[in-house]
Design an enzyme around this catalytic site. Structure first.
Site, PDB file in Angstrom:
ATOM      1  N   PRO A   9      -5.488   4.298   1.195  1.00  0.00           N
ATOM      2  CA  PRO A   9      -5.433   5.739   1.443  1.00  0.00           C
ATOM      3  C   PRO A   9      -4.549   6.137   2.619  1.00  0.00           C
ATOM      4  O   PRO A   9      -4.546   5.476   3.659  1.00  0.00           O
ATOM      5  CB  PRO A   9      -6.898   6.118   1.721  1.00  0.00           C
ATOM      6  CG  PRO A   9      -7.575   4.838   2.057  1.00  0.00           C
ATOM      7  CD  PRO A   9      -6.860   3.771   1.299  1.00  0.00           C
ATOM      8  N   TYR A  22       2.143   5.103  13.395  1.00  0.00           N
ATOM      9  CA  TYR A  22       2.594   4.383  12.200  1.00  0.00           C
ATOM     10  C   TYR A  22       4.115   4.346  12.020  1.00  0.00           C
ATOM     11  O   TYR A  22       4.598   3.736  11.056  1.00  0.00           O
ATOM     12  CB  TYR A  22       1.925   4.988  10.953  1.00  0.00           C
ATOM     13  CG  TYR A  22       0.412   4.892  11.009  1.00  0.00           C
ATOM     14  CD1 TYR A  22      -0.221   3.653  11.000  1.00  0.00           C
ATOM     15  CD2 TYR A  22      -0.384   6.034  11.114  1.00  0.00           C
ATOM     16  CE1 TYR A  22      -1.600   3.545  11.079  1.00  0.00           C
ATOM     17  CE2 TYR A  22      -1.768   5.945  11.180  1.00  0.00           C
ATOM     18  CZ  TYR A  22      -2.374   4.700  11.172  1.00  0.00           C
ATOM     19  OH  TYR A  22      -3.741   4.597  11.246  1.00  0.00           O
ATOM     20  N   ASN A  71      -3.119  -3.595   2.588  1.00  0.00           N
ATOM     21  CA  ASN A  71      -3.487  -2.695   3.684  1.00  0.00           C
ATOM     22  C   ASN A  71      -4.401  -1.651   3.063  1.00  0.00           C
ATOM     23  O   ASN A  71      -3.948  -0.711   2.410  1.00  0.00           O
ATOM     24  CB  ASN A  71      -2.249  -2.033   4.305  1.00  0.00           C
ATOM     25  CG  ASN A  71      -2.622  -1.196   5.527  1.00  0.00           C
ATOM     26  OD1 ASN A  71      -3.811  -0.934   5.775  1.00  0.00           O
ATOM     27  ND2 ASN A  71      -1.625  -0.770   6.288  1.00  0.00           N
ATOM     28  N   HIS A  97      -2.446  -4.657   8.824  1.00  0.00           N
ATOM     29  CA  HIS A  97      -2.487  -3.330   9.442  1.00  0.00           C
ATOM     30  C   HIS A  97      -1.211  -3.124  10.228  1.00  0.00           C
ATOM     31  O   HIS A  97      -0.728  -4.046  10.897  1.00  0.00           O
ATOM     32  CB  HIS A  97      -3.698  -3.191  10.370  1.00  0.00           C
ATOM     33  CG  HIS A  97      -4.977  -3.364   9.627  1.00  0.00           C
ATOM     34  ND1 HIS A  97      -5.471  -2.410   8.780  1.00  0.00           N
ATOM     35  CD2 HIS A  97      -5.811  -4.423   9.548  1.00  0.00           C
ATOM     36  CE1 HIS A  97      -6.571  -2.860   8.215  1.00  0.00           C
ATOM     37  NE2 HIS A  97      -6.807  -4.083   8.666  1.00  0.00           N
TER      38      HIS A  97
HETATM   39  C1  DQA Z   1      -4.365   1.018   9.183  1.00  0.00           C
HETATM   40  C2  DQA Z   1      -5.475   1.073  10.238  1.00  0.00           C
HETATM   41  C3  DQA Z   1      -6.687   1.803   9.701  1.00  0.00           C
HETATM   42  O1  DQA Z   1      -7.701   1.845  10.690  1.00  0.00           O
HETATM   43  C4  DQA Z   1      -6.318   3.222   9.323  1.00  0.00           C
HETATM   44  O2  DQA Z   1      -7.424   3.889   8.770  1.00  0.00           O
HETATM   45  C5  DQA Z   1      -5.136   3.287   8.415  1.00  0.00           C
HETATM   46  C6  DQA Z   1      -4.015   2.400   8.645  1.00  0.00           C
HETATM   47  C7  DQA Z   1      -3.070   0.398   9.742  1.00  0.00           C
HETATM   48  O3  DQA Z   1      -2.240   0.011   8.940  1.00  0.00           O
HETATM   49  O4  DQA Z   1      -2.880   0.342  10.959  1.00  0.00           O
HETATM   50  O5  DQA Z   1      -5.068   4.125   7.521  1.00  0.00           O
HETATM   51  O6  DQA Z   1      -4.809   0.196   8.121  1.00  0.00           O
END
Ligand code: DQA
Length: 137
Positions: A9, A22, A71, A97
């Site tokens: 998501p 990100y 992920n 992640h």
């Molecule tokens: C994530 C880290 C998760 O905690 C977060 O909810 C994401 C992205 C990451 O890639 O850093 O949606 O998976």
């Protein structure tokens, strides 16, 4: 060699969403780079915001492809069902992640998937996906 990347998501919003965490790159451009770099392997990509669809994809590819890079986004911290799906398939799964979840809120420190994964890579930005592929090669 066949590798499946599965993004959960909100990862469809990479490059748009919370850029300070990100980054600025959208996943499609990054995927092009990965496919060029690993021209000798097949990298399939799937993204869904829906928990059950991620489980369906794990079931679909989890007995045939050579490795899965997953992920699961926020489902990482909440989904017993995705954890069970990983336990139920044959293909090794690497949990990735983009951010270093251990530097962030406490609820992100817990993964309900990691115990069923081959390994976990977190905190290297989009490069986390490349490192996961390297680990599968
Ligand atoms: C994530 C880290 C998760 O905690 C977060 O909810 C994401 C992205 C990451 O890639 O850093 O949606 O998976």
């Amino acid at each position: 060699m066949n590798i499946q990347i599965i993004n959960g998501p909100n990862l469809n919003l990479l490059g748009v969403r919370e850029k300070s965490i990100y980054g600025e790159t959208n996943f499609d451009s990054y995927l092009d780079e990965l496919r060029k770099r690993y021209a000798n392997i097949t990298i399939n990509y799937y993204q869904s915001n829906v928990e059950g669809e991620i489980i369906n994809k794990l079931h679909e590819v989890g007995f045939s492809c050579d490795g899965i890079v997953l992920n699961a986004g926020a489902y990482t911290h909440t989904s017993v069902a995705i954890g069970d799906a990983i336990a139920g398939i044959k293909t090794p799964v690497i949990e990735v992640h983009i951010s270093n979840v251990y530097k962030r809120e406490e609820f992100r420190h817990k993964s309900l998937l990691a115990a069923n994964c081959k390994g976990v890579i977190a905190g290297f930005g989009l490069d986390s996906y490349r490192l996961a592929i390297e680990s599968l090669l």
